[in-house]
Motif scaffolding. Sequence first.
Motif, short mmCIF file in Angstrom:
data_model
loop_
_atom_site.label_atom_id
_atom_site.label_comp_id
_atom_site.label_asym_id
_atom_site.label_seq_id
_atom_site.Cartn_x
_atom_site.Cartn_y
_atom_site.Cartn_z
N GLY A 116 6.74 11.73 5.48
CA GLY A 116 5.34 11.62 5.57
C GLY A 116 5.19 10.47 4.90
N GLY A 117 3.64 9.95 4.65
CA GLY A 117 3.30 8.92 3.88
C GLY A 117 2.85 7.56 4.90
N PRO A 118 2.57 6.39 4.41
CA PRO A 118 2.05 5.46 5.13
C PRO A 118 3.49 4.58 5.68
CG PRO A 118 1.85 5.02 2.86
CD PRO A 118 2.14 6.41 3.12
N GLY A 119 4.55 4.56 4.98
CA GLY A 119 5.79 3.88 5.47
C GLY A 119 6.28 4.43 6.92
N VAL A 120 5.90 5.79 7.06
CA VAL A 120 6.52 6.17 8.63
C VAL A 120 5.55 6.07 9.65
CG1 VAL A 120 5.57 8.58 8.35
CG2 VAL A 120 7.53 8.35 9.63
N GLN A 121 4.13 6.11 9.29
CA GLN A 121 3.32 5.68 10.28
C GLN A 121 3.35 4.50 11.08
OE1 GLN A 121 0.70 8.00 11.33
NE2 GLN A 121 1.35 9.34 9.85
N ARG A 122 3.66 3.48 10.45
CA ARG A 122 3.96 2.12 10.79
C ARG A 122 4.81 2.13 12.00
NH1 ARG A 122 5.17 -0.41 6.60
NH2 ARG A 122 3.25 -0.77 6.05
N TRP A 123 5.98 2.69 11.70
CA TRP A 123 7.18 2.84 12.64
C TRP A 123 6.73 3.67 14.01
CZ3 TRP A 123 9.60 -1.45 12.81
CH2 TRP A 123 9.70 -1.80 11.62
N LEU A 124 6.15 4.91 13.41
CA LEU A 124 5.87 6.03 14.59
C LEU A 124 4.94 5.46 15.65
CD1 LEU A 124 6.49 8.74 15.65
CD2 LEU A 124 4.62 9.54 14.07
N LYS A 125 3.88 4.78 15.11
CA LYS A 125 3.07 4.15 15.99
C LYS A 125 3.48 2.93 16.93
CE LYS A 125 -0.09 7.06 14.46
NZ LYS A 125 -0.41 8.43 15.34
N PHE A 126 4.31 2.16 16.02
CA PHE A 126 4.86 1.02 16.79
C PHE A 126 5.76 1.63 18.05
CE2 PHE A 126 8.03 -2.58 16.52
CZ PHE A 126 7.24 -3.60 16.96
N VAL A 127 6.61 2.49 17.75
CA VAL A 127 7.48 3.24 18.70
C VAL A 127 6.58 3.85 19.82
CG1 VAL A 127 9.13 4.97 19.23
CG2 VAL A 127 9.57 3.52 17.44
N LYS A 128 5.76 4.23 19.36
CA LYS A 128 4.73 5.21 20.50
C LYS A 128 4.26 4.20 21.29
CE LYS A 128 1.02 8.34 20.43
NZ LYS A 128 0.03 9.19 19.49
N TYR A 129 3.68 3.21 21.15
CA TYR A 129 3.03 2.11 22.06
C TYR A 129 3.92 0.95 22.73
CZ TYR A 129 -0.83 4.81 20.37
OH TYR A 129 -2.01 5.60 20.13
N LEU A 130 5.18 0.88 22.15
CA LEU A 130 6.06 -0.13 22.70
C LEU A 130 6.21 0.08 24.16
CD1 LEU A 130 8.95 -0.98 20.15
CD2 LEU A 130 7.09 -2.47 20.91
N ARG A 131 6.36 1.12 24.79
CA ARG A 131 6.53 1.48 26.12
C ARG A 131 5.13 0.88 27.27
NH1 ARG A 131 8.83 7.52 26.48
NH2 ARG A 131 10.97 6.95 26.02
N ASP A 132 3.92 0.92 26.59
CA ASP A 132 3.04 0.14 26.95
C ASP A 132 2.99 -1.07 27.57
OD1 ASP A 132 1.76 2.69 26.94
OD2 ASP A 132 0.32 2.23 25.26
N PHE A 133 3.95 -1.79 26.59
CA PHE A 133 4.27 -3.26 26.91
C PHE A 133 5.65 -3.55 27.69
CE2 PHE A 133 1.33 -2.77 23.53
CZ PHE A 133 0.38 -3.64 23.87
N ASN A 134 6.19 -2.44 28.34
CA ASN A 134 7.59 -2.53 28.98
C ASN A 134 8.72 -2.96 28.00
OD1 ASN A 134 8.75 -2.08 31.48
ND2 ASN A 134 8.76 -4.18 31.97
N ILE A 135 8.57 -2.18 26.98
CA ILE A 135 9.58 -2.32 25.94
C ILE A 135 10.23 -0.93 25.52
CG2 ILE A 135 10.42 -3.16 23.51
CD1 ILE A 135 8.25 -5.38 23.99
N GLU A 136 11.34 -0.69 25.80
CA GLU A 136 11.99 0.64 25.40
C GLU A 136 12.52 0.85 24.07
OE1 GLU A 136 13.12 4.65 25.85
OE2 GLU A 136 11.85 3.51 27.13
#
Length: 86
Positions: free
Chosen positions: A15-35
């Motif tokens: 938990g905490g802010p450190g995990v949020q950054r990576w989780l949201k990053f991974v969540k939206y990468l597919r929208d830009f055609n990046i797996e």
Amino acid sequence: MKKVLIITYYWPPAGGPGVQRWLKFVKYLRDFNIEPVLYIPENPHYPIEDASLLREIPQGITVYSKPLFEPYGLAKLVSSKKNKTD
């Protein structure tokens, strides 16, 4: 689709802010055609945990994990001070 390897220590159930950054990053990468492909520790010591974040991990994400030398484990052994996260 292009692939990107993300190596991170902080990943749910952390938990905490450190995990949020990576989780949201991974969540939206597919929208830009990046797996995204993740490499995370198998035996992390998270001072804060939030299991609700596990629901936000996108389906089908490839996650690799390996054990690592965890210095927090040694600090916990030699420390006589107890805190609320123990």
